[in-house]
Every structure is written in structure tokens, then in C-alpha cells.
Design a protein around this motif. Structure first.
Motif, PDB file in Angstrom:
ATOM      1  N   GLY A 101       0.781  -1.237   0.000  1.00  0.00           N
ATOM      2  CA  GLY A 101       0.000   0.000   0.000  1.00  0.00           C
ATOM      3  C   GLY A 101       0.808   1.279   0.000  1.00  0.00           C
ATOM      4  O   GLY A 101       0.235   2.368   0.053  1.00  0.00           O
ATOM      5  N   ALA A 102       2.156   1.199  -0.040  1.00  0.00           N
ATOM      6  CA  ALA A 102       2.953   2.432  -0.105  1.00  0.00           C
ATOM      7  C   ALA A 102       2.815   3.054  -1.491  1.00  0.00           C
ATOM      8  O   ALA A 102       2.625   2.339  -2.490  1.00  0.00           O
ATOM      9  N   THR A 103       2.905   4.379  -1.553  1.00  0.00           N
ATOM     10  CA  THR A 103       2.858   5.046  -2.857  1.00  0.00           C
ATOM     11  C   THR A 103       4.189   5.718  -3.196  1.00  0.00           C
ATOM     12  O   THR A 103       4.387   6.168  -4.307  1.00  0.00           O
ATOM     13  N   ARG A 104       5.065   5.816  -2.203  1.00  0.00           N
ATOM     14  CA  ARG A 104       6.393   6.389  -2.461  1.00  0.00           C
ATOM     15  C   ARG A 104       7.459   5.466  -1.872  1.00  0.00           C
ATOM     16  O   ARG A 104       7.277   4.934  -0.772  1.00  0.00           O
ATOM     17  N   PHE A 105       8.540   5.300  -2.628  1.00  0.00           N
ATOM     18  CA  PHE A 105       9.610   4.404  -2.199  1.00  0.00           C
ATOM     19  C   PHE A 105      10.875   5.230  -2.057  1.00  0.00           C
ATOM     20  O   PHE A 105      11.321   5.864  -3.017  1.00  0.00           O
ATOM     21  N   CYS A 106      11.414   5.244  -0.830  1.00  0.00           N
ATOM     22  CA  CYS A 106      12.548   6.123  -0.541  1.00  0.00           C
ATOM     23  C   CYS A 106      13.805   5.290  -0.294  1.00  0.00           C
ATOM     24  O   CYS A 106      13.819   4.422   0.577  1.00  0.00           O
ATOM     25  N   MET A 107      14.818   5.561  -1.081  1.00  0.00           N
ATOM     26  CA  MET A 107      16.073   4.800  -1.004  1.00  0.00           C
ATOM     27  C   MET A 107      17.144   5.625  -0.292  1.00  0.00           C
ATOM     28  O   MET A 107      17.468   6.731  -0.729  1.00  0.00           O
ATOM     29  N   GLY A 108      17.673   5.082   0.799  1.00  0.00           N
ATOM     30  CA  GLY A 108      18.635   5.837   1.605  1.00  0.00           C
ATOM     31  C   GLY A 108      20.008   5.182   1.573  1.00  0.00           C
ATOM     32  O   GLY A 108      20.120   3.963   1.691  1.00  0.00           O
ATOM     33  N   ALA A 109      21.040   5.993   1.412  1.00  0.00           N
ATOM     34  CA  ALA A 109      22.407   5.461   1.383  1.00  0.00           C
ATOM     35  C   ALA A 109      23.284   6.225   2.369  1.00  0.00           C
ATOM     36  O   ALA A 109      23.229   7.450   2.437  1.00  0.00           O
ATOM     37  N   ALA A 110      24.114   5.475   3.087  1.00  0.00           N
ATOM     38  CA  ALA A 110      25.010   6.085   4.078  1.00  0.00           C
ATOM     39  C   ALA A 110      26.255   6.638   3.379  1.00  0.00           C
ATOM     40  O   ALA A 110      27.354   6.128   3.551  1.00  0.00           O
ATOM     41  N   TYR A 111      26.032   7.648   2.581  1.00  0.00           N
ATOM     42  CA  TYR A 111      27.126   8.339   1.892  1.00  0.00           C
ATOM     43  C   TYR A 111      27.277   9.751   2.436  1.00  0.00           C
ATOM     44  O   TYR A 111      26.296  10.381   2.827  1.00  0.00           O
ATOM     45  N   ARG A 112      28.526  10.270   2.382  1.00  0.00           N
ATOM     46  CA  ARG A 112      28.712  11.716   2.567  1.00  0.00           C
ATOM     47  C   ARG A 112      28.211  12.412   1.302  1.00  0.00           C
ATOM     48  O   ARG A 112      27.495  13.392   1.343  1.00  0.00           O
ATOM     49  N   ASN A 113      28.630  11.831   0.156  1.00  0.00           N
ATOM     50  CA  ASN A 113      28.167  12.279  -1.155  1.00  0.00           C
ATOM     51  C   ASN A 113      28.436  11.120  -2.126  1.00  0.00           C
ATOM     52  O   ASN A 113      29.425  10.416  -1.977  1.00  0.00           O
ATOM     53  N   PRO A 114      27.541  10.906  -3.089  1.00  0.00           N
ATOM     54  CA  PRO A 114      27.719   9.747  -3.964  1.00  0.00           C
ATOM     55  C   PRO A 114      28.824   9.963  -5.007  1.00  0.00           C
ATOM     56  O   PRO A 114      28.966  11.074  -5.538  1.00  0.00           O
ATOM     57  N   LYS A 115      29.583   8.895  -5.307  1.00  0.00           N
ATOM     58  CA  LYS A 115      30.582   8.938  -6.398  1.00  0.00           C
ATOM     59  C   LYS A 115      29.852   8.683  -7.717  1.00  0.00           C
ATOM     60  O   LYS A 115      28.724   8.186  -7.707  1.00  0.00           O
ATOM     61  N   ARG A 116      30.578   8.931  -8.808  1.00  0.00           N
ATOM     62  CA  ARG A 116      29.964   8.832 -10.134  1.00  0.00           C
ATOM     63  C   ARG A 116      29.285   7.465 -10.374  1.00  0.00           C
ATOM     64  O   ARG A 116      28.123   7.398 -10.774  1.00  0.00           O
ATOM     65  N   HIS A 117      30.033   6.353 -10.101  1.00  0.00           N
ATOM     66  CA  HIS A 117      29.472   5.030 -10.409  1.00  0.00           C
ATOM     67  C   HIS A 117      28.315   4.684  -9.465  1.00  0.00           C
ATOM     68  O   HIS A 117      27.367   3.989  -9.849  1.00  0.00           O
ATOM     69  N   GLN A 118      28.380   5.221  -8.242  1.00  0.00           N
ATOM     70  CA  GLN A 118      27.287   4.959  -7.295  1.00  0.00           C
ATOM     71  C   GLN A 118      26.018   5.669  -7.764  1.00  0.00           C
ATOM     72  O   GLN A 118      24.920   5.115  -7.710  1.00  0.00           O
ATOM     73  N   LEU A 119      26.203   6.879  -8.250  1.00  0.00           N
ATOM     74  CA  LEU A 119      25.041   7.643  -8.720  1.00  0.00           C
ATOM     75  C   LEU A 119      24.403   6.947  -9.933  1.00  0.00           C
ATOM     76  O   LEU A 119      23.173   6.875 -10.039  1.00  0.00           O
ATOM     77  N   ALA A 120      25.248   6.415 -10.814  1.00  0.00           N
ATOM     78  CA  ALA A 120      24.724   5.726 -12.000  1.00  0.00           C
ATOM     79  C   ALA A 120      23.911   4.503 -11.568  1.00  0.00           C
ATOM     80  O   ALA A 120      22.837   4.221 -12.125  1.00  0.00           O
TER      81      ALA A 120
END
Ligand code: SAM
Ligand code: DTB
Ligand code: SF4
Length: 355
Positions: A101-120
Motif C-alpha cells: 500500500g505504499a505510494t512512495r519508495f525512498c532509497m537511503g544510502a550512508a554516503y557523505r556524497n555519492p561517487k559517479r558510479h554509485q550515482l549511476a
């Protein structure tokens, strides 16, 4: 409330003064809740609650020193670290969240900031989750403007990045990035056309003046955040904030009510901390104008109320989940409720049992 006028007949204001915000906090409790209910009923269906589900897609070993956080590498909290999940595992979790029944899915990552390959890799997850007909949200730490644009191009609806507390108290909680860093990320997200999800944490030892300042900063951003998560500190053994004196629950409710009044069209999320709250306290938060929750028995690394407990709470209070808006995938013709792949129609939304 003789002599007090906080609303200019339904206008959305970004010019609140700190004095006005402080005065709201000083209102007698019943007057404040009454004012917040009026705003809530003017702007939203009063018994509908937006339902999001969280998944930690990369857990622990974070280099930052946020004093509340079990995922910082600096504190021994016994948390098992996990590398970035693969896309199929994320999609399996998203399908389950949707089935529940959720309508939004939130993905959380323990990063300070994402690197290029992580963002991809995260962009790939966003495309997949969106194709399931869910709204997408990510929280990955600081972003550069080009990174925000990349996420927007992948179809990201919301980016969560919290201010956490007032600018004044901030240095007592985090030293590895500045308040201005956070404001810069929020600007990059806004400029990319992604909806902003931004709020804070209460119960970290801050004062009422700090809570007023946090809400003042949020409500005087160039645009109000679309979503305002109000977290109560989840105290985790091993973090520096473990053992902090708990906040008076009425002050938590007050903060929700003031957020509702200041940011009348934003969804105010009763976010982390519900497992430590009674049903009655949560009901007060909804009465004060909270209209979003995380649903599912896990937040990122800590517990959230079990699904059946929340279903019972919704039933007892006569509340129901808000339907998701029909998503529009960039570059494609806007979808309708009928053409949306694997979609559910607005009137079939309900909280469902774990499958
Ligand atoms: N690492 C990214 C960042 O900090 O921007 C994203 C994930 S981080 C866990 C997202 C938010 O979770 C934090 O900004 C904080 O507001 C909230 N949070 C983390 N630990 C918490 C706790 N113990 N209690 C309440 N909220 C918490
Ligand atoms: C937010 O404001 N609260 C959520 C979400 N944004 C990412 C996170 C709460 C985390 C609580 C601690 C944990 O489970 O690790
Ligand atoms: Fe890292 Fe985010 Fe936790 Fe801070 S809140 S330690 S940035 S995961």
C-alpha cells in the motif's frame, strides 16, 4: 486567538519572521492545535495520510560524524555494514512496498556524497522503481548540481536532505559538513526541478528556540520543501546522543503544528521515532497536521511500528492512505491512471498485509 493573525487568508508565505514563529510556539496548546487544524483542513483532505516506505540501499561505514546516527563509522553501534544493493533486490523490495500500500519508495544510502558510479547505479534503481508506478525518493548525502540533474533525468521525484536542526545548534551535532553545504545541496535539488524533502530531528538536546529557528529556516527557503520530515531522535547505543533527555511529547506535537501553519501546502511527515510513541501521541500529531508516515517495520537501520499495528491505528482513527499522483516519466507522454503500468487506481488505495 485575540490579536493574533498568522495566516494571510490562505497565502503561502516565505517571509515569516522569527518572532512570528516564536510566538506560535508560545501559544496555549489548544489554540495552536486549533489553528493548525484549520490550516490543515483548508489545504488537505483531513483524514488522508501519504504513505512512504524506506529502504537502506547502502548501510553503515559512513565517514560523517552525525552524533545521532548509527551508520557513522566513528561510533560502535554493532551495525553490520552492507555494500550498495543490486538493482533487482531493490526492485523486489519496491514491489513488496507497493503491494503493501505504499505510494512512495525512498532509497537511503550512508554516503557523505555519492561517487559517479554509485550515482549511476542509483539512477538505474530510480528508473526501475518508477516503472512500477511508485513515486521515487532518494537520500544520498550532498549533491553537486550536475548530479541532481542526473537524478532528475532518471525520473527522481523527491530528494531528502535534512537541515536536521537550527544553524546555531548544528555544530554540536555534526562537524564534518557545514549548514551551508546542506543549503547548497537543497538549492541544487530545487534547481534541477526535483521536489525537496527536508526537515529535522527533535530531541537531540536542542531548545525550543532552536526548533523555532529550524522551522523558520525551512519556511523561508525560496520555496517550501514539498515534504517536511519531523523525526524524533531514535536513540541508538554507541552514538554520542544516546542517553539524551527525551523531549516533552507536547513540544514534539507543537513543532508539528507550527510546521503545518508555516508551510500549509507541504506534507509534514511524522517520521522516525514512532516506535517510541503511543497511539495517542501519534493521533495528536495527526491532529496537529502531520499527514505523511513511513510504513513498514523498518526505517533505515532501526525499527518502525509493524504494519498490522499501523493498519489498526488507521482504522481506529478513520484515516486512509492518500493516493499517489500519476507519475510522468520524462520524455514520455504523460500517463493517465489507466495507462500507468502495473498501476493501482486512486480509489483502491489501502494499507495491506505483508505478502
Ligand atoms: N547519508 C545521507 C545524509 O545524511 O544526508 C542520507 C541518509 S541519513 C540516514 C538521512 C537522515 O536520517 C538524516 O539526515 C537524519 O535526519 C535522519 N536520521 C539518521 N539517524 C537518525 C536517528 N537516530 N534518529 C532520527 N533521525 C535520524
Ligand atoms: C528522514 O528524515 N528520516 C528517515 C529518512 N529521512 C531517510 C531516516 C530515519 C532514520 C532513522 C534511523 C535509522 O533507521 O537508521
Ligand atoms: Fe552518514 Fe547520513 Fe548517518 Fe550522517 S546521517 S552519519 S551522513 S548516514
Amino acid at each position: 486567538m485575540a490579536g493574533l493573525s498568522f495566516q494571510r487568508s490562505g497565502q503561502v508565505r516565505t517571509d515569516w519572521s522569527l518572532e512570528e514563529v516564536r510566538a506560535l510556539f508560545e501559544l496555549p496548546f489548544a489554540d495552536l492545535i486549533f489553528e493548525a487544524q484549520q490550516v490543515h483542513r483548508r489545504e488537505f483532505k483531513p483524514n488522508e495520510v501519504q504513505v512512504s516506505t524506506l529502504l537502506s540501499i547502502k548501510t553503515g561505514a559512513c565517514p560523517e560524524d552525525c552524533a545521532y546516527c548509527p551508520q557513522s563509522v566513528r561510533y560502535d553501534t554493532g551495525l553490520e555494514r552492507e555494500a550498495l544493493l543490486d538493482v533487482e533486490t531493490v526492485l523486489e523490495n519496491a514491489r513488496l512496498a507497493r503491494a503493501n500500500g505504499a505510494t512512495r519508495f525512498c532509497m537511503g544510502a550512508a554516503y557523505r556524497n555519492p561517487k559517479r558510479h554509485q550515482l549511476a547505479a542509483v539512477a538505474e534503481m530510480i528508473r526501475g522503481v518508477r516503472a512500477l508506478g511508485l513515486e521515487t525518493c532518494a537520500t544520498l548525502g550532498m549533491l553537486e548540481p550536475e548530479q541532481a540533474e542526473e537524478l532528475k533525468a532518471a525520473g527522481l521525484d523527491y530528494y531528502n536532505h535534512n537541515l536536521d536542526t537550527s544553524a546555531g545548534f548544528y555544530g554540536k551535532v555534526i562537524t564534518t559538513r557545514t549548514y551551508q553545504d546542506r543549503l547548497d545541496t537543497l538549492q541544487a535539488v530545487r534547481d534541477a526541478g526535483i521536489k525537496v524533502c527536508c526537515g529535522g530531528i527533535l530531541g537531540m538536546g536542542e531548545t525550543r528556540a532552536d526548533r523555532a529557528e529550524l522551522l523558520h529556516t525551512l519556511a523561508t527557503l525560496p520555496q517550501h520543501p514539498d515534504s517536511v520530515p519531523i523525526n524524533q531522535l531514535v536513540q541508538v547505543a554507541g552514538t554520542p546522543l544516546f542517553g539524551t533527555a527525551p523531549l516533552d511529547p507536547f513540544d514534539f506535537v507543537r513543532t508539528i503544528a507550527v510546521a503545518r501553519i508555516l508551510m500549509p501546502r507541504s506534507h509534514v511527515r511524522l517520521s522516525a521515532g514512532r516506535s517510541d510513541m503511543s497511539d495517542e501521541l501519534q493521533a495528536l500529531c495527526f491532529l496537529a497536521g502531520a499527514n505523511s508516515i513511513f510504513y513498514g517495520d523498518r526505517l533505515l537501520t532501526t525499527d518502525n511500528p509493524a504494519e498490522d499495528q499501523d493498519r489498526r491505528l488507521f482504522e481506529r482513527l478513520g484515516m486512509r492512505p492518500e493516493a499517489a499522483p500519476v507519475p510522468h516519466i520524462p520524455g514520455e507522454a504523460p500517463m493517465t491512471a489507466n495507462t500507468r503500468p502495473e498501476s493501482r487506481s486512486a480509489d483502491s488505495v489501502e494499507l495491506r498485509e505483508q505478502r
